[in-house]
Design an enzyme around this catalytic site. Structure first.
Site, short mmCIF file in Angstrom:
data_model
loop_
_atom_site.label_atom_id
_atom_site.label_comp_id
_atom_site.label_asym_id
_atom_site.label_seq_id
_atom_site.Cartn_x
_atom_site.Cartn_y
_atom_site.Cartn_z
N CYS A 1 -17.67 4.57 34.97
CA CYS A 1 -17.02 3.31 35.33
C CYS A 1 -17.74 2.18 34.61
O CYS A 1 -18.93 1.94 34.85
CB CYS A 1 -17.04 3.09 36.83
SG CYS A 1 -16.22 1.58 37.37
N CYS B 1 -11.63 -3.69 32.45
CA CYS B 1 -11.87 -2.24 32.60
C CYS B 1 -12.66 -1.70 31.41
O CYS B 1 -12.16 -1.66 30.29
CB CYS B 1 -10.55 -1.48 32.75
SG CYS B 1 -10.79 0.26 33.15
#
Length: 342
Positions: free
Chosen positions: A90, A258
């Site tokens: 992530c 992201c």
């Protein structure tokens, strides 16, 4: 009976939440973070559910545990948790975790700054990251991640979406697998759709893509399946090269650009000849925040189906710490393991 008590530092990276859990770590089996991730998923996933889902979390909630390093050369390890699962990687979570950990004295680099750059080496489930960060007084002002190898997994796939029509999509890997949808006849671009429309169609597109396509990492088969959908469109913030709306979980649109999605997008554009080695790529989120991406290296991954061209990308952004809390998960609570409203 109290099942667990967890002290947490809450932050956001470019608008998307990061909850760094600083106590209550389960003792995970395995030598690598990939093995530890599988153990967490099999035996401790109630912690993720309890901390990420309502009523203690929300649809966009994302978090992490900081663990001791698995490798001799690493400073620490990170285990990622969020509403969509226990992720292999992530990007926004790494930026937020590093920021919160350093600002609160939980992480200190083993090495001295190099050429004025503070550096870290971090073990994550899908490999090892190099990290650089900038610090002014007590604040971390920038974190740059040198991400794992990223590549285009499927190109120009036609999906038949009921009540929408056909979509031509790519699937790209940047730490997680992403369906990437660019503007076309049945999708006008994220600037023409609202959040509800993006969420509605994302659930359907991801489900059809998951049933249609096989996505397994060539070097780690435990990293598999499509978890995210990345819709593209026209940017609205000055300096952005492209914009996205990344869908994950059941109802979440990433408020940050992201990190793994930006890596996947750069890998897609590189393979299609639209980016090259050394190019900088400023990626914009659905709320207009930005990450700075760059293609640092070009490499080749080996697979059973032949060599795969890949990139080594970097992602740079900033996180802000805004709170600390203590969360108790109690067996007497009817919502011990959280819930999702659909």
């Amino acid at each position: 009976m109290i099942k667990g008590t967890f002290f947490c530092i809450d932050a956001h990276t470019c608008g998307n939440p990061v909850r760094l859990v600083t106590s209550g770590h389960p003792d995970l089996k395995g030598k690598t973070m990939s093995e530890k991730r599988l153990d967490f998923m099999q035996n401790h996933d109630w912690i993720r559910q309890g901390l990420m889902f309502e009523p203690r979390g929300h649809d966009m909630m994302s978090g992490a545990f900081l663990y001791p390093p698995c490798s001799d050369n690493a400073d620490a390890s990170i285990l990622f948790i969020e509403t969509s699962g226990c992720l292999p990687m992530c990007g926004h979570g790494t930026i937020g975790t590093i920021t919160a950990a350093i600002e609160n004295g939980l992480l200190t680099p083993k090495t001295e700054p190099i050429d004025g750059r503070n550096t870290l080496t971090i073990d994550v489930p899908n490999g090892q990251l190099s990290v650089e960060y900038q610090q002014e007084a007590a604040k971390i002002t920038s974190v740059k991640i040198f991400n794992v190898a990223s590549y285009l997994a499927h190109r120009d796939v036609i999906l038949d979406i009921p009540n929408l029509g056909t979509l031509k999509v790519d699937v790209s890997y940047g730490g997680n697998f992403y369906v990437i949808v660019e503007p076309q006849e049945n999708f006008p671009g994220i600037d023409q759709w609202n959040a509800s429309q993006i969420i509605h169609w994302s659930v359907i597109v991801r489900d059809i893509a998951e049933k249609t396509l096989t996505c397994v990492h060539p070097e780690d088969p435990s990293v598999n399946g499509i978890s995210h959908v990345l819709w593209t469109g026209c940017p609205k913030t000055a300096g952005s090269d492209a914009a996205n709306a990344v869908f994950y979980g059941e109802k979440a649109i990433d408020r940050s650009p992201c990190g793994t999605g930006t890596s996947a997008r750069m890998a897609q554009l590189f393979t299609k000849g639209q980016l090259k080695l050394g190019d900088t790529f400023i990626h914009e989120s659905f709320i207009g925040s930005q990450f700075i991406g760059k293609i640092e290296q070009v490499i080749t991954l080996n697979s059973d189906n032949g060599d795969i061209p890949a990139i080594m990308p970097s992602i740079e952004g900033r996180a802000h710490v805004f709170g600390k809390n203590c969360i108790t998960i109690d067996d007497d609570d009817p919502y011990t393991f959280g819930f999702v409203v659909k």
